[in-house]
Design a protein around this motif. Structure first.
Motif, PDB file in Angstrom:
ATOM      1  N   ASP A  81      10.923  -5.255  -3.621  1.00 57.30           N
ATOM      2  CA  ASP A  81      10.264  -3.964  -3.786  1.00 57.30           C
ATOM      3  C   ASP A  81      11.152  -2.953  -4.491  1.00 57.30           C
ATOM      4  N   ASP A 100       1.108   1.035  -5.575  1.00 53.90           N
ATOM      5  CA  ASP A 100       2.281   1.276  -4.728  1.00 53.90           C
ATOM      6  C   ASP A 100       2.733   2.726  -4.753  1.00 53.90           C
ATOM      7  N   PHE A 136       3.749  -1.822   4.081  1.00 56.36           N
ATOM      8  CA  PHE A 136       2.976  -2.688   3.172  1.00 56.36           C
ATOM      9  C   PHE A 136       3.064  -4.161   3.538  1.00 56.36           C
ATOM     10  N   ILE A 141       8.414   1.607  -3.653  1.00 50.07           N
ATOM     11  CA  ILE A 141       8.416   2.261  -2.349  1.00 50.07           C
ATOM     12  C   ILE A 141       9.838   2.574  -1.890  1.00 50.07           C
TER      13      ILE A 141
END
Lengths: 326, 265
Positions: B207, B111, B146, B210
């Motif tokens: 997440d 990532d 993503f 990111i």
């Protein structure tokens, strides 16, 4: 939750096992072909297909392919005094990575690279060692228990990594039993926490990635041929032999997915190491984050990204070459 | 044999303890009256009420939700179209392989590399488009990037499972292109699309890396806020916030379990 066969296995299986249907279709001389039961002109089909693809591909191209390639160029640029970029082509960033700095050679960055590889490796091995008994245990329960136990593995799989790192931070804090016991045996000075340090780092890492190992592994173990296991026992195979010749070959697909899901992110980890490891346990992920954060040295950060990419490749290739094979 | 079973059971139960003891102790101490230490001073909701009176946390939670909803909608739409486009049209082998590679890229790259690439991309865009600052917009773009490949992969596996028999049958019965698509393909694909959207939604909420790289000063999401407060120290408010996030996770896992069972019939 998400069917494992759907959500995790495509990464490894779809690309290799799929046959391009275009190969199997009888084709007419006029550029017509039968396609899903209809007769179409190939050109029409491709035009329509382009419509479907265009937005998604454009997105991936602009926000994924181009910037990732851009990192390569960025790693060859250099940084101005205020963090601005100079697009002059130089290998300085890689030289710096290898330890050649203003004040002679020092292995600092190489040590961090090696440590990342080491932490990724140890985390993966520990997760395998815990993951096999765990999934084996779950698979041998009755259907009711199995559902619940599997559910217990899925929750940490989806729990936010910051939340889980925080939980370790809390449990290892000075006032709670683990730190007190450690202080009682003089491992740490009384009144201090069990973090930052290697113990805390590995506790955090293994608990973070155990579900990522266990779920794919379970998908394989669930389909295990148990009669083969009994047959091996009847033929007086030792437990090590049973594992090696019966269980391992049958669970290799799950193991591979588990290793990929564990090793790659573990090596690039920066949340757990930042919160639990402290500055002495810096990994390449922390270094990259520094360069793109406070350090503002993007070109060096890009060089580190490429080094991480290279490490990932090395790890996966050596696994493929039979790191775990007999 | 028995010894071995015992060892397996002990290691398995130890692993589960190992996974749960830290989180559960956070949950327990989130309803403790005391601000410091291990002492149990009685049950109290006060940390939760202070959480719900904290405007910053409410804003941050709203940000998380807005980003998750918008990015999931975009990613589901684009991902489904991409999956159909890749799977249902006669592409030359090379092109199919290249597209396949591109879609798998976010799944196998760490990532942090994607995040760094996005930072570079946004800074270049900023030079082209004045006023393009780090904010909710960049956060959403980052998430979609993503999510897109995960949605595409899930929908494609469903498409592969469907095969082409039903399409051919529909053609034999004189279904038009539009009818075939809207009345046959899409309904059959719906479970895959829903599963993909659920996955994308969870990934977005969850997440950290990111978002950490691509957020702006006024577009903080929950995990980033949590991370920033943890760096300031352990506190019962963070216990409470962690517990709430944990509960949302349990709810989402249960929900998608239900959906999966519903899907299977």
């Amino acid at each position: 939750m998400y069917d494992l066969s759907e959500s995790t296995s495509p990464h490894v299986s779809v690309s290799s096992s799929r046959v391009n249907p275009a190969e199997m279709e009888p084709e007419f001389a006029s550029g017509l072909l039968t396609w899903y039961g209809g007769i179409h002109r190939r050109r029409d089909l491709r035009m329509r297909g382009t419509l479907f693809l265009s937005l998604g591909l454009l997105w991936l191209f602009v926000f994924l392919a181009l910037p990732t390639t851009g990192l390569i160029f960025l790693s060859l640029a250099s940084r101005g005094n205020f963090g601005d970029l100079h697009w002059t082509w130089t290998l300085d960033n890689y030289r710096r990575l290898l330890g050649f700095g203003l004040f002679g050679w020092s292995p600092d960055y190489l040590v961090i690279l090696a440590r990342s590889l080491w932490v990724g490796l140890v985390t993966t091995v520990l997760c395998v060692l815990l993951g096999y008994p765990l999934t084996f245990f779950i698979a041998t329960r009755g259907p009711r228990w199995r559902t619940w136990l599997l559910f217990l593995v899925m929750i940490p799989f989806w729990t936010n990594i910051v939340v889980r790192a925080y939980a370790w931070l809390f449990i290892l804090s000075p006032a709670l039993p683990p730190a007190r016991i450690a202080a009682f045996f003089n491992f740490i000075p009384p009144g201090t926490a069990l973090f930052p340090g290697s113990v805390a780092t590995f506790l955090g890492m293994v608990s973070t990635f155990l579900p990522f190992m266990a779920l794919p592994l379970y998908a394989s173990i669930e389909r295990l041929d148990w009669e083969l296991l009994e047959a091996a026992r009847d033929l007086y195979a030792s437990s090590v032999q049973v594992f090696h010749w019966v269980i391992l070959p049958q669970t290799r697909p799950g193991l591979t997915v588990g290793v990929i899901l564990t090793f790659i992110p573990a090596m690039a980890m920066f949340v757990v190491t930042d919160l639990l490891g402290g500055s002495r346990y810096m990994l390449i992920g922390n270094l990259i984050q520094n360069q793109f954060g406070q350090g503002r040295d993007w070109p060096f950060g890009a060089a580190l990204c490429l080094a991480l990419m290279a490490l990932t490749m090395v790890g996966l290739i050596s696994y493929r070459r039979g790191g775990v094979r007999p | 044999m028995i010894v071995q079973r015992l060892v397996v059971a002990v290691v398995a139960i130890f692993s589960l303890f190992f996974l749960y003891v830290p989180s559960l102790s956070v949950v327990v101490f989130s309803v403790n009256q005391a601000k410091y230490g291990l002492v149990w001073k009685g049950f109290s909701w006060k940390w939760y009420t202070s959480l719900f009176h904290n405007q910053i946390i409410l804003d941050v939670a709203l940000n998380s939700l807005v980003v998750a909803v918008i990015s999931t909608a975009v990613a589901t739409l684009l991902g489904t179209a991409l999956a159909l486009g890749m799977d249902r049209f006669p592409w030359p082998k090379r092109l199919a392989a290249a597209m396949n590679f591109l879609v798998h890229l976010p799944v196998v790259t760490p990532d942090i590399i994607l995040a760094a690439a996005l930072v570079l991309c946004f800074s270049l865009l900023r030079q082209l488009v004045p006023g393009f600052e780090m904010g909710l917009m960049t956060l959403i773009i980052g998430h979609v990037t993503f999510q897109l490949s995960f949605v595409t992969l899930v929908v494609r596996s469903r498409l592969a499972a469907l095969g082409r028999d039903i399409d051919e049958a529909a053609r034999d019965l004189y279904a038009s292109d539009f009818y075939l698509f809207s009345r046959v393909t899409l309904p059959l694909l719906a479970p895959g699309i829903i599963a993909g959207a659920m996955l994308a939604f969870t990934l977005s909420l969850d997440d950290f890396i990111i978002s950490f790289f691509t957020h702006g000063p006024d577009s903080v999401t929950l995990p980033i806020y949590l991370y920033a407060s943890i760096r300031r120290g352990i506190s019962p408010e963070i216990h409470a916030l962690s517990t709430l996030i944990l509960l949302v996770t349990v709810f989402l896992v249960l929900l998608s379990e239900r959906l999966a069972r519903f899907r299977a019939g």
